[in-house]
Design a protein around this motif. Structure first.
Motif, short mmCIF file in Angstrom:
data_model
loop_
_atom_site.label_atom_id
_atom_site.label_comp_id
_atom_site.label_asym_id
_atom_site.label_seq_id
_atom_site.Cartn_x
_atom_site.Cartn_y
_atom_site.Cartn_z
N UNK A 120 -0.67 99.88 30.90
CA UNK A 120 -0.16 98.56 30.58
C UNK A 120 1.22 98.59 29.94
N UNK A 121 1.70 99.77 29.56
CA UNK A 121 2.97 99.84 28.87
C UNK A 121 2.85 99.20 27.50
N UNK A 122 3.88 98.44 27.09
CA UNK A 122 3.87 97.79 25.79
C UNK A 122 2.71 96.79 25.72
N UNK A 123 1.85 96.94 24.73
CA UNK A 123 0.65 96.12 24.64
C UNK A 123 0.22 96.01 23.19
N UNK A 124 -0.81 95.21 22.95
CA UNK A 124 -1.38 95.09 21.62
C UNK A 124 -2.76 95.71 21.60
N UNK A 125 -3.21 96.11 20.43
CA UNK A 125 -4.55 96.68 20.31
C UNK A 125 -5.63 95.71 20.75
N UNK A 126 -5.60 94.44 20.34
CA UNK A 126 -6.63 93.50 20.80
C UNK A 126 -6.67 93.35 22.32
N UNK A 127 -5.49 93.37 22.94
CA UNK A 127 -5.45 93.24 24.40
C UNK A 127 -6.16 94.41 25.07
N UNK A 128 -6.04 95.59 24.47
CA UNK A 128 -6.67 96.76 25.08
C UNK A 128 -8.19 96.62 25.08
N UNK A 129 -8.75 96.18 23.96
CA UNK A 129 -10.20 95.94 23.95
C UNK A 129 -10.56 94.84 24.94
N UNK A 130 -9.74 93.80 24.98
CA UNK A 130 -10.02 92.67 25.87
C UNK A 130 -10.08 93.09 27.33
N UNK A 131 -9.34 94.15 27.67
CA UNK A 131 -9.32 94.61 29.07
C UNK A 131 -10.67 95.17 29.51
N UNK A 132 -11.53 95.51 28.55
CA UNK A 132 -12.87 95.99 28.92
C UNK A 132 -13.83 94.84 29.16
N UNK A 133 -13.37 93.60 28.87
CA UNK A 133 -14.21 92.42 29.04
C UNK A 133 -13.75 91.54 30.20
N UNK A 134 -12.44 91.56 30.50
CA UNK A 134 -11.89 90.74 31.58
C UNK A 134 -12.52 91.11 32.92
N UNK A 135 -12.89 90.09 33.68
CA UNK A 135 -13.48 90.31 35.02
C UNK A 135 -12.47 89.88 36.07
N UNK A 136 -11.71 90.81 36.60
CA UNK A 136 -10.71 90.48 37.61
C UNK A 136 -10.28 91.76 38.33
N UNK A 137 -10.85 91.99 39.49
CA UNK A 137 -10.55 93.20 40.24
C UNK A 137 -9.10 93.27 40.69
N UNK A 138 -8.43 92.12 40.77
CA UNK A 138 -7.03 92.12 41.18
C UNK A 138 -6.16 92.87 40.19
N UNK A 139 -6.60 92.94 38.93
CA UNK A 139 -5.84 93.69 37.93
C UNK A 139 -6.68 94.86 37.39
N UNK A 140 -7.66 95.29 38.22
CA UNK A 140 -8.47 96.47 37.94
C UNK A 140 -9.25 96.32 36.63
N UNK A 141 -9.79 95.14 36.41
CA UNK A 141 -10.60 94.87 35.24
C UNK A 141 -12.02 94.48 35.67
#
Length: 615
Positions: free
Chosen positions: A174-195
């Protein structure tokens, strides 16, 4: 800060290299969804070319197409120690995080978080993840990786990616990101962005100096705990031993090809925050229209909040400052607890006649605010504000805080707001885990928050998210306006009306000299516990002092209209002493009581306390 050594490189060269790389790095972050295949690694290592160009090289029989940023011109000498140096991996553990020195140049702080170490940690996390989570066979496991603005971030991202991909797991950078966003990526359901990602890693050292860095780890169950980090570091140490043995290393890595993706996930995360505010405002497109809100990101990762969250909601953000990421942190430490940082955002609010100021720490898991009159919402005030907001939504709920919160806060939560204050231990993970535990045994809790600015809500998956805390505050602004209660931040100021605040609040650090003969060669923790037990016994015999009937950390004592808390640091040979009192004289009386109780422990450095009681 310690003196800077010229033995490896000087700060000025480092800064020049970093800023020369900025233009290319920004372009790199814009190139989302750029996919490329990664062949199996064959003893690959990260190294310097020895020329004036800093780039990744792999010693491999394969040509690996690995995140080719092109050469970054820099005349600085190599900043890492030999990749073959012995590293005590367990010493890299810092509670539920990993922390180390990633950049040379600070005297007395040798580098121990090198690219090979990061690669080994990546391999250790991959092995841990494969063991703990069961794959369904439909796809390979994938791990998302992001970082804050630190100057060592990208090289560590590349190295830890190599360790993960070498184990056969896909990587999404993800490059520049926030810690909360990183955890959130394990919850997001969207195969278009590999989540969703099966695991996630944030490269950060929070507000620590520029030469430090580290890793935080997540799955969809939340942040990993201390035992998990110890396990990962043990696996990493074994992998690291094999870095010299080419055949063993090849056999230890995944056989199939893995992929590395680049995704602009922060835009997805920011869009979710925008949707949350709009929903709270009755789906109004620009619920913050007319509000003037300034942001201070401290040159960390929080600069996105102005352009990607506030402006789409209609807010005016002129006067926002230090939004550009700069890992040397040239303006102030990105830390909502730091007086210089809070002064900077307060001055920005007053100079720009803004309605509200928002400040983040480096990786955006902590935050604070300032109202239009320059009044700070941090520490106890931030907890009071969030408690007021949450208790309007969940009457009677329990608010879990750390151990150093004030007695006035307890009165505010319980008498003014009608909630329950559960004062627990220091450490954001301790506070969050305690809130989760309370819910599991039938005691409703919706907010876990530390005086440091770490705050987590049940509605947000118990994620300590500084940006989401600010969204809750923005929701209050927007809903107040929609209800005809006027503009500005007065509605926030009114919410904390009645909070009793002490005239004096100090924290002193009493250090334990681990080399003192009084320790008799024993661990500092045993010595510290002996000090606490002795203080507790003396307090029991003093009629002017009263030990707190319920306390989970250290010794908390009331007296002279105030209180003190003496506790043992989570990680360091230090006994922090917090004192709050209605006057300076009363604070000194509390300090003298502590001083009299600890005088029998010569290994304890009481110089800070001596100075305080003599003022």
């Amino acid at each position: 800060m310690a003196a800077i050594s010229g033995k490896v490189f000087q700060n000025i060269n480092l800064s020049q290299c970093y800023h020369q790389s900025r233009q290319f790095s920004n372009q790199y972050r814009r190139d989302c969804f750029s996919r490329f295949n990664l062949l199996p690694f064959d003893g690959g290592k990260v190294a310097w070319t020895g020329t004036s160009s800093m780039q990744l090289r792999t010693f491999s029989t394969h040509q690996i197409n690995f995140i080719n940023r092109g050469p970054v011109h820099c005349n600085a000498a190599p900043s890492t120690i030999s990749s073959l140096d012995n590293i005590d991996f367990q010493k890299l553990q810092n509670g539920s995080d990993i922390r180390g020195v990633a950049v040379a140049g600070v005297e007395g702080e040798p580098v121990n978080l090198t690219e090979p170490v990061a690669e080994a940690i990546g391999a250790g996390f991959a092995a841990w993840l494969l063991e703990k989570k069961k794959a369904d066979g439909s796809r390979r496991f994938r791990v998302s990786i992001g970082h804050d603005s630190r100057i060592s971030a990208e090289k560590l991202q590349d190295a830890i990616s190599q360790g993960i991909a070498g184990a056969g797991l896909d990587v999404i950078q993800y490059g520049l990101a926030s810690t909360p966003a990183m955890f959130n990526s394990t919850l997001t359901e969207d195969e278009a962005i590999f989540c969703p990602a099966d695991g996630s890693i944030m490269i950060t050292a929070s507000h620590l100096p520029f030469n430090r860095n580290g890793f935080k780890f997540f799955t969809n169950a939340g942040g990993l705990g201390k035992a998990d980090i110890k396990d990962i570091l043990g696996r990493a140490a074994e992998f690291y031993k094999n870095l010299n043995n080419r055949d063993d290393l090849i056999n230890s890595r995944g056989k199939g090809s893995a992929t590395i993706e680049k995704v602009d996930y922060m835009s997805v995360y920011a869009s979710d925050l925008v949707k949350a505010v709009r929903k709270a405002a009755g789906n109004k497109e620009k619920p913050l229209e007319g509000f003037h809100i300034v942001v201070d990101a401290g040159n960390g990762a929080g600069g996105f909040f102005a352009a990607k969250v506030l402006e789409p909601l209609g807010a005016i953000t002129s006067g926002s400052q230090f939004l550009e990421p700069d890992g040397l942190f040239p303006n102030h430490i990105p830390n909502p607890e730091d007086k210089t940082a809070m002064k900077a955002i307060t001055e920005a609010v007053l100079q720009n006649k803004a309605d509200l100021g928002i400040i983040f720490d480096t990786d955006v898991d902590r935050s604070a605010a300032v109202d239009s009159n320059g009044r700070e919402f941090n520490r106890n005030r931030l907890i009071a504000l969030m408690s007021a907001i949450v208790l309007e939504e969940h009457a009677g709920t329990t608010i879990v805080t750390d151990s150093v919160t004030s007695d006035g806060l307890t009165l505010f939560i319980e008498k003014k707001l009608g909630g329950k204050h559960h004062r627990f231990k220091r450490g954001y993970k301790n506070v969050i885990d305690e809130a989760i535990r309370l819910n599991s045994v039938g005691e409703e809790s919706h907010l876990a928050i530390e005086t440091s600015g770490h705050g987590a809500l049940k509605e947000n998956h118990w994620l300590d998210d500084g940006a989401y805390l600010m969204v809750k505050i923005l929701n209050k602004l927007a809903s107040a306006r929609a209800s005809g209660l006027g503009g500005g931040s007065q509605v926030l100021t009114d919410l904390v009306d009645g909070l009793q605040e002490p005239a004096v609040a100090v924290e002193l650090r009493l250090k334990i000299n681990q080399n003192h003969p009084d320790l008799q060669g024993g661990p500092f923790r045993d010595y510290g516990e002996a000090v606490l037990k002795h203080v507790e016994n003396l307090v029991a015999s003093d009629p002017k002092l009263l030990k707190a009937p319920v306390n989970y950390e250290g010794v908390r004592v009331s007296g002279f209209g105030g209180w003190f808390l003496l506790r043992l640091s989570l990680h360091d040979p230090v006994l922090p002493l917090n004192i709050e009192a209605p006057s300076h004289d009363d604070a000194i009386k509390l300090g003298l009581a502590v001083l009299a109780a600890v005088k029998e422990f010569p290994a304890l450095d009481t110089s800070a306390l001596d100075k305080f009681v003599q003022v």
